[in-house]
Design a protein around this motif. Structure first.
Motif, mmCIF file in Angstrom:
data_model
loop_
_atom_site.group_PDB
_atom_site.id
_atom_site.type_symbol
_atom_site.label_atom_id
_atom_site.label_comp_id
_atom_site.label_asym_id
_atom_site.label_seq_id
_atom_site.Cartn_x
_atom_site.Cartn_y
_atom_site.Cartn_z
ATOM 1 N N GLY A 8 0.739 -1.254 0.000
ATOM 2 C CA GLY A 8 0.000 0.000 0.000
ATOM 3 C C GLY A 8 0.765 1.299 0.000
ATOM 4 O O GLY A 8 0.192 2.346 -0.308
ATOM 5 N N THR A 9 2.074 1.295 0.336
ATOM 6 C CA THR A 9 2.882 2.515 0.224
ATOM 7 C C THR A 9 4.277 2.158 -0.261
ATOM 8 O O THR A 9 4.748 1.027 -0.087
ATOM 9 C CB THR A 9 3.024 3.252 1.579
ATOM 10 N N LEU A 10 4.953 3.134 -0.825
ATOM 11 C CA LEU A 10 6.327 2.929 -1.270
ATOM 12 C C LEU A 10 7.243 2.586 -0.107
ATOM 13 O O LEU A 10 8.110 1.712 -0.212
ATOM 14 C CB LEU A 10 6.841 4.188 -1.971
ATOM 15 N N SER A 11 7.071 3.271 1.012
ATOM 16 C CA SER A 11 7.968 3.064 2.152
ATOM 17 C C SER A 11 7.871 1.644 2.693
ATOM 18 O O SER A 11 8.891 1.023 3.035
ATOM 19 C CB SER A 11 7.651 4.067 3.255
ATOM 20 N N GLU A 12 6.665 1.109 2.786
ATOM 21 C CA GLU A 12 6.507 -0.265 3.257
ATOM 22 C C GLU A 12 7.082 -1.254 2.249
ATOM 23 O O GLU A 12 7.637 -2.294 2.629
ATOM 24 C CB GLU A 12 5.031 -0.551 3.516
ATOM 25 N N ALA A 13 6.965 -0.953 0.962
ATOM 26 C CA ALA A 13 7.570 -1.807 -0.063
ATOM 27 C C ALA A 13 9.088 -1.774 0.039
ATOM 28 O O ALA A 13 9.759 -2.790 -0.197
ATOM 29 C CB ALA A 13 7.110 -1.372 -1.449
ATOM 30 N N ILE A 14 9.656 -0.619 0.390
ATOM 31 C CA ILE A 14 11.100 -0.523 0.604
ATOM 32 C C ILE A 14 11.527 -1.431 1.752
ATOM 33 O O ILE A 14 12.537 -2.145 1.665
ATOM 34 C CB ILE A 14 11.506 0.939 0.870
ATOM 35 N N THR A 15 10.758 -1.437 2.830
ATOM 36 C CA THR A 15 11.055 -2.326 3.954
ATOM 37 C C THR A 15 11.035 -3.781 3.514
ATOM 38 O O THR A 15 11.936 -4.563 3.863
ATOM 39 C CB THR A 15 10.048 -2.113 5.096
ATOM 40 N N ALA A 16 10.027 -4.164 2.739
ATOM 41 C CA ALA A 16 9.934 -5.532 2.233
ATOM 42 C C ALA A 16 11.142 -5.872 1.366
ATOM 43 O O ALA A 16 11.733 -6.961 1.484
ATOM 44 C CB ALA A 16 8.638 -5.703 1.444
#
Length: 432
Positions: free
Chosen positions: A344-352
């Motif tokens: 749902g967000t770029l930042s969470e995808a970066i964490t993944a």
């Protein structure tokens, strides 16, 4: 630091004719940009929540007017005039504004549209390309172009369920550029179309992502046809071109068994079946070889095939950091299929993404079955130096927009393409 001047949301249509969201972000510098968000058909149960209207009189309840209105009202009012220090700052504000564990209040489709449009507006404000901006958000340099995995045949939910498995994809492993990869795939695709006409007497019919969808009798017949298309186009299976399989097993998993093409298989038998496919066909990647909640048996699949094959988690992981950590510790797979709209967000995808890289996994950036002609996913695949890019077939404008963007980037960048294969030994984990 950037100040948001306004945010605007609009309901638009995706490649399947279903509604999705487009957001426009305008900064105080008057730099502005829009982003259109995809939608999946084959979705994992742990994905972030797409907000739909539920009005059966419009698009059978799949309208997105409420999600668009949430951007125009709640989100715009909360963020307008606010100095945003970073992408993380924006995404955290969006998650706090939503307040639910799965983004169901405002809608992950509304939230992601704002997240991507803000990133694109910032790139324009700074006068740099979007893939460079994505690279800086990740804090890692751009090192290579991704290897392409391109749909040839489709079944399952992407087609008419004529076979259980969802997609057979071509991996132009011998190609040395994006351009050469697309030439290879075009030759194979047209050869397959000719062979389909000769075998079934039917014109070319395509599935959601542009893959061909003949009435195959079984998954094995589909795999045999894929190898025949490679050979018919003048390439060597297992040398010039390999196969990647999206099994999408969750969709034929019932009561602890796998109903694969009129066969009922126990989990151990399903693993044995995939091992036989791997020994018989030039397969280098298996996506969702087991069901998303069959956590007990995923490590056995990775142990059996992970030293030769990319064991990709899609529905298993849903680009969700918590599920990724669990998979790392259990040795469930050795690759992440990264779909930003799953979280749902770029930042969470970066964490993944970072979690997967810390574990030594490969990362495949993927689009969805319901796409738009927005090409930001191509920039993401390059900016985050993805190992693979899964974008569907080489027909349909929503797919070609991304491939054409890759060609455009390649024309101005001297970067190698990712070699294939490069996978881990099974059971590899790292302490996080």
């Amino acid at each position: 630091m950037s100040e948001i001047r306004s945010l605007y949301g609009l309901e638009i249509l995706d490649s399947r004719g279903w509604p999705t969201i487009k957001a426009t972000c305008t900064l105080s510098s008057r730099a502005y940009a829009s982003a259109s968000i995809p939608s999946g058909r084959s979705t994992g149960t742990a994905e972030a929540w797409e907000l739909r209207d539920g009005d059966q009189a419009r698009y059978r309840g799949r309208g997105c007017r409420q999600a668009a209105d949430n951007i125009n009202t709640i989100i715009n009012q909360a963020l307008r005039g606010r100095d945003i220090t970073s992408q993380q700052d924006l995404d955290q504000a969006l998650c706090e504004l939503d307040g639910s564990p799965n983004k169901s209040r405002l809608g992950a489709n509304a939230i992601l549209a704002v997240s991507i449009s803000f990133a694109r507006a910032q790139a324009r404000e700074r006068g740099i390309s979007l893939y460079r901006h994505f690279s800086e958000l990740l804090e890692e340099p751009v090192t290579h172009f991704p290897r392409l995995t391109i749909n040839l045949f489709s079944g399952g939910r992407h087609a008419g369920r004529q076979v259980a498995i969802q997609d057979v994809l071509m991996v132009p492993s011998g190609a040395s550029s994006i351009d050469e990869s697309l030439v290879t795939m075009s030759n194979i695709y047209q050869t397959a179309a000719d062979q389909t006409y000769e075998t079934y007497g039917m014109r070319l019919l395509t599935a959601d992502e542009g893959g061909q969808a003949p009435p195959f009798e079984s998954s094995e017949v589909m795999l045999e046809a894929a190898v025949a298309a490679i050979e018919g186009a003048g390439y060597r299976p297992g040398e010039d071109v390999h196969l990647a399989i999206d099994v999408a097993s969750s969709h034929f998993y019932r009561d602890g068994q796998y109903e694969l093409d009129q066969r009922r298989l126990q989990p151990g038998e399903m693993i044995e079946h995939l091992c036989r496919w791997r020994s018989r066909y030039p397969i280098v990647s298996l996506e969702d070889g087991l069901a998303e909640d069959d956590w007990l048996h995923w490590p056995h699949l990775c142990e059996a095939l992970g030293n030769t094959t990319l064991i990709l988690g899609d529905d298993l992981l849903c680009t969700n950091p918590e599920r990724i950590v669990r998979a790392i510790h259990s040795g469930a797979c050795n690759g992440l299929l990264l779909k930003v709209n799953q979280i749902g967000t770029l930042s969470e995808a970066i964490t993944a993404h970072r979690l997967a890289r810390q574990a030594g996994w490969q990362v495949t950036v993927s689009v969805r079955s319901g796409e738009t002609e927005d090409d930001w996913a191509a920039d993401l695949a390059v900016g985050w130096s993805a190992d693979q890019f899964k974008n569907g077939s080489i027909t349909q404008s929503e797919r070609l927009a991304k491939y054409n963007r890759l060609l455009e980037i390649e024309a101005g960048e001297r970067l190698p393409i990712r070699p294939w294969p490069r996978v881990l030994k099974p059971g590899h984990t790292r302490h996080l």
